[in-house]
Design an enzyme around this catalytic site. Structure first.
Site, mmCIF file in Angstrom:
data_model
loop_
_atom_site.group_PDB
_atom_site.id
_atom_site.type_symbol
_atom_site.label_atom_id
_atom_site.label_comp_id
_atom_site.label_asym_id
_atom_site.label_seq_id
_atom_site.Cartn_x
_atom_site.Cartn_y
_atom_site.Cartn_z
ATOM 1 N N ASP A 1 0.859 -1.177 0.000
ATOM 2 C CA ASP A 1 0.000 0.000 0.000
ATOM 3 C C ASP A 1 0.898 1.229 0.000
ATOM 4 O OD1 ASP A 1 -2.049 1.768 0.149
ATOM 5 O OD2 ASP A 1 -2.742 1.177 2.145
ATOM 6 N N ALA A 2 1.383 1.560 -1.196
ATOM 7 C CA ALA A 2 2.391 2.603 -1.354
ATOM 8 C C ALA A 2 1.846 3.870 -2.007
ATOM 9 C CB ALA A 2 3.562 2.070 -2.180
ATOM 10 N N LYS A 3 0.705 3.748 -2.693
ATOM 11 C CA LYS A 3 0.031 4.880 -3.351
ATOM 12 C C LYS A 3 0.998 5.698 -4.203
ATOM 13 C CE LYS A 3 -3.479 5.103 0.272
ATOM 14 N NZ LYS A 3 -2.879 4.105 1.220
ATOM 15 N N ARG A 4 1.785 5.000 -5.002
ATOM 16 C CA ARG A 4 2.726 5.664 -5.891
ATOM 17 C C ARG A 4 2.021 6.208 -7.121
ATOM 18 N NH1 ARG A 4 5.421 4.930 -1.616
ATOM 19 N NH2 ARG A 4 7.596 4.276 -1.665
ATOM 20 N N THR B 1 -0.770 -0.266 -4.599
ATOM 21 C CA THR B 1 -1.754 0.802 -4.779
ATOM 22 C C THR B 1 -1.096 1.975 -5.498
ATOM 23 O OG1 THR B 1 -1.267 1.668 -2.563
ATOM 24 C CG2 THR B 1 -3.138 0.160 -2.775
#
Length: 279
Positions: free
Chosen positions: A91-94, A122
């Protein structure tokens, strides 16, 4: 892990539970502080206590990156400790320009380079197709795009509306042309229950990662009423409600108790929907 394998795990465990591994050092049971790596020891015991009840683990990378090198080492060890038959989500939302996204993809998907190979990551879609494409080049890996989130200020942008519809709807419509339902999932917050029917209209076959059940107050029943599809199509995440269920030396046992409650609820839902009939 491909969609068929993921659905098989859901059927086998009678669960579509994802456990969020978001440890804060100050919130850990005090007896763990004597370990060389308290964060990893905490995660290890949570994983060992819940691995038969969930189909996915989701470490939020911010909780590791904030601790610098030590935190990154904890993340590496945590990923390595998760059983191979369990879906793993970074869950890094890069999300950045293409060449930068390619490096992010290597960081989380290329074990030879980084020491980790998560099944999914993510990604924020704001910068468009070329920021997402590098992640989609990896075989049997998944991109989980932010669509309709559960945070308080989601409406600042996601619900912006014009004659074409809401912005989050446009994200789903446009991105569905970049990859198929074997590659793309969407983040949809459990607190947005009324929108699930609309999202299923736009993304009938995609898996949805659903945070917000438990501590954030989302309803599992509401999510499933409109969100289930013929391969389940849901990974419902609980983080704080499970990992912080206990504060003493029995914290892992307490975590298991909370995970079991959700798994049993999910089993009933799967049975009623007929999704376990072929098992």
């Amino acid at each position: 892990m491909n969609k068929k394998q993921l659905f098989e795990q859901i059927q086998s465990k009678k669960s579509f539970l994802c456990v969020g591994l978001d440890p804060v050092l100050e919130n850990l049971p005090k007896h763990l502080l004597s370990f060389e790596d308290p964060i990893f020891e905490f995660n290890k015991q949570i994983i060992d206590a819940t691995k038969d009840l969930c189909v996915a683990y989701k470490p939020n990378t911010a909780f590791y990156e904030s601790r610098g090198l030590k935190g990154w080492e904890s993340l590496l060890k945590t990923w390595a400790h998760i059983p191979e038959d369990i879906f793993t989500i970074a869950d890094a939302k890069r999300g950045d320009i293409g060449n930068t996204s390619a490096m992010y993809a290597d960081a989380f998907f290329n074990e030879e380079k980084s020491g980790m190979s998560f099944d999914a990551i993510t990604v924020a879609p704001y910068m468009g197709k070329d920021s997402v494409g590098p992640f989609l080049k990896y075989e049997d890996k998944w991109v989980i795009l932010l669509a309709l989130t559960s945070n308080e200020s989601h409406s600042d942008f996601q619900l912006f509306e014009n004659k074409e519809g809401k912005l989050y709807e446009e994200v789903i419509r446009v991105s569905s042309k970049w990859g198929n339902s074997d590659q793309l999932m969407y983040v949809v917050g459990a607190t947005r229950g009324a929108e699930f029917a609309n999202i299923r209209r736009l993304a009938p076959d995609n898996f949805l990662l659903v945070p917000g059940v438990g501590a954030q107050g989302g309803s599992l029943a509401d999510v499933c009423e409109f969100g289930l599809n013929d391969t389940c199509g849901l990974l419902v995440n609980s983080s704080r409600g499970i990992i912080y269920a206990g504060k003493g030396e029995d914290f892992a046992e307490k975590a298991r108790e909370e995970a079991l409650k959700l798994q049993q609820e999910m089993q009933v839902i799967l049975e009623k929907s007929g999704l376990l009939d072929a098992v």
